[in-house]
Design an enzyme around this catalytic site. Structure first.
Site, PDB file in Angstrom:
ATOM      1  N   ASN A   8     -21.729  13.907   1.653  1.00 12.47           N
ATOM      2  CA  ASN A   8     -22.898  13.326   2.465  1.00 12.47           C
ATOM      3  C   ASN A   8     -22.980  14.098   3.552  1.00 12.47           C
ATOM      4  O   ASN A   8     -21.923  14.736   4.434  1.00 12.47           O
ATOM      5  CB  ASN A   8     -22.053  11.962   3.062  1.00 12.47           C
ATOM      6  N   HIS A  11     -23.867  14.590   8.726  1.00  6.75           N
ATOM      7  CA  HIS A  11     -23.572  15.130  10.144  1.00  6.75           C
ATOM      8  C   HIS A  11     -24.130  16.596  10.331  1.00  6.75           C
ATOM      9  O   HIS A  11     -24.004  17.027  11.353  1.00  6.75           O
ATOM     10  CB  HIS A  11     -22.085  15.343  10.004  1.00  6.75           C
ATOM     11  N   HIS A  44     -27.766   9.134   4.613  1.00  4.94           N
ATOM     12  CA  HIS A  44     -28.013   7.923   4.930  1.00  4.94           C
ATOM     13  C   HIS A  44     -29.325   7.842   5.984  1.00  4.94           C
ATOM     14  O   HIS A  44     -29.240   8.560   7.123  1.00  4.94           O
ATOM     15  CB  HIS A  44     -26.861   7.382   5.678  1.00  4.94           C
ATOM     16  N   ARG A  46     -31.047   6.162   8.346  1.00  9.54           N
ATOM     17  CA  ARG A  46     -30.840   4.808   9.151  1.00  9.54           C
ATOM     18  C   ARG A  46     -32.042   4.628   9.794  1.00  9.54           C
ATOM     19  O   ARG A  46     -33.044   5.321   9.992  1.00  9.54           O
ATOM     20  CB  ARG A  46     -29.820   5.051  10.305  1.00  9.54           C
ATOM     21  N   ARG A  50     -31.039   8.208  13.398  1.00 10.51           N
ATOM     22  CA  ARG A  50     -30.408   8.999  14.462  1.00 10.51           C
ATOM     23  C   ARG A  50     -29.862  10.406  13.920  1.00 10.51           C
ATOM     24  O   ARG A  50     -29.757  11.290  14.654  1.00 10.51           O
ATOM     25  CB  ARG A  50     -28.935   8.394  14.741  1.00 10.51           C
ATOM     26  N   GLU A  71     -28.229   6.317   1.025  1.00 10.33           N
ATOM     27  CA  GLU A  71     -27.827   5.178   1.463  1.00 10.33           C
ATOM     28  C   GLU A  71     -28.789   4.685   2.519  1.00 10.33           C
ATOM     29  O   GLU A  71     -29.527   5.354   3.230  1.00 10.33           O
ATOM     30  CB  GLU A  71     -26.412   5.629   2.443  1.00 10.33           C
ATOM     31  N   THR A 102     -20.873   3.510   9.512  1.00 12.62           N
ATOM     32  CA  THR A 102     -20.864   2.240   8.692  1.00 12.62           C
ATOM     33  C   THR A 102     -19.640   1.497   8.914  1.00 12.62           C
ATOM     34  O   THR A 102     -18.486   2.127   8.335  1.00 12.62           O
ATOM     35  CB  THR A 102     -21.301   2.369   7.321  1.00 12.62           C
ATOM     36  N   GLU A 152     -19.534   0.563  -4.276  1.00 12.28           N
ATOM     37  CA  GLU A 152     -18.782   1.624  -3.669  1.00 12.28           C
ATOM     38  C   GLU A 152     -17.723   0.938  -2.797  1.00 12.28           C
ATOM     39  O   GLU A 152     -18.131   0.170  -1.850  1.00 12.28           O
ATOM     40  CB  GLU A 152     -19.598   2.549  -2.860  1.00 12.28           C
ATOM     41  N   HIS A 192     -15.589   6.622   2.507  1.00 15.37           N
ATOM     42  CA  HIS A 192     -15.623   6.338   3.972  1.00 15.37           C
ATOM     43  C   HIS A 192     -14.171   6.733   4.483  1.00 15.37           C
ATOM     44  O   HIS A 192     -13.112   6.120   4.107  1.00 15.37           O
ATOM     45  CB  HIS A 192     -15.787   4.957   4.359  1.00 15.37           C
TER      46      HIS A 192
END
Ligand code: PXP
Length: 247
Positions: A8, A11, A44, A46, A50, A71, A102, A152, A192
């Site tokens: 992922n 970041h 992801h 969103r 963000r 995602e 999340t 998941e 996660h």
């Protein structure tokens, strides 16, 4: 066989957006992740944009050679974007504006009508669908009834367990959930909060086919570089599964 690793890269985009600059680019990061042995790239998109932007998902669709996993919330806007961009897979996640990340799994029991429609629309377009849920049997059964391909499992509670007793309890919930889902014919993924210290026991659960890991890999890449950070996680996944097989 080792479980697959989806990295992922949200970041990387977070670091870019914090200064509204053009770097670091998650597109460059995806290439390095694949060089390091990642089996897929996860982002992801969103509602509040963000970190990852639509532009990123569109370019990633063109350059990712492994598998692009998107995602997203189960909303009309996101379904339209997914049908336009066509990622290989979509993972439906809950979204709250104020959350840092999340926080829990999607409550499929409460939102079954919406989820069922979204799953259908995505599957009709040939997109594999997964639903991010807590390791809870009612949620898993409802996810199956919504006709998802995969779930998941949210590993956050296991990762945040304050002591050994709680960690063992949360691990047993993940084991039971993975076994039950697999018996129902669902593909089982997990993610996660996983890092280089806590991955071993969860990666030993043989029903889990794929892990999606972001924060710990991107954080480690500051010191060792992204390609190496990914390679080290891939090796840990291989080692955990082999150790389990040799037990
Ligand atoms: N899987 C899902 C569904 C997520 O929402 C996230 C966080 O964006 C992850 C995996 C990765 O979590 P982490 O960044 O803590 O590794």
């Amino acid at each position: 066989m080792r479980p697959k690793l989806g990295v992922n890269i949200d970041h990387v985009a977070t670091l870019r957006q914090v200064r509204m600059s053009v770097y670091p680019d998650p597109v460059h990061a995806a290439v390095l992740c694949e060089l390091g042995g990642a089996d897929g790239i996860t982002v992801h998109l969103r509602e509040d944009r963000r970190h990852i932007q639509e532009r990123d998902v569109k370019i990633l669709r063109q350059i990712v050679k492994t598998k692009l996993n998107l995602e997203m919330a189960a909303t009309k806007e996101m379904v339209e974007i997914a049908l336009d961009i066509r990622p290989d897979s979509v993972c439906l996640v809950p979204e709250k504006r104020a959350e840092l990340t999340t926080e829990g799994g999607l409550n499929v029991v409460e939102s079954q009508e919406v989820v069922r429609d979204v799953v259908k629309a995505l599957k009709n377009a040939g997109i594999e669908v997964s639903i991010f849920i807590d390791p809870d049997l009612d949620q898993i059964s409802m996810a199956k009834r919504c006709d998802t391909d995969a779930i998941e499992l949210h590993t956050g509670k296991y990762c945040d367990a304050p002591d050994k007793k709680h960690r063992e309890y949360e691990l047993s919930r993940l084991i039971d959930a993975a076994k039950a889902a697999s018996k129902m014919g669902l593909k089982v993924n997990a993610g996660h909060g996983l890092n280089y210290q806590n991955i071993f026991d969860v990666a030993s659960i043989e029903e889990i086919e794929e892990f999606n890991i972001g924060h710990s890999i991107v954080a480690r890449s500051i010191y060792v570089g992204l390609e190496r950070a990914v390679r080290e996680m891939v090796e840990l996944l291989r080692f955990s599964r082999q150790s389990r097989a040799n037990r």
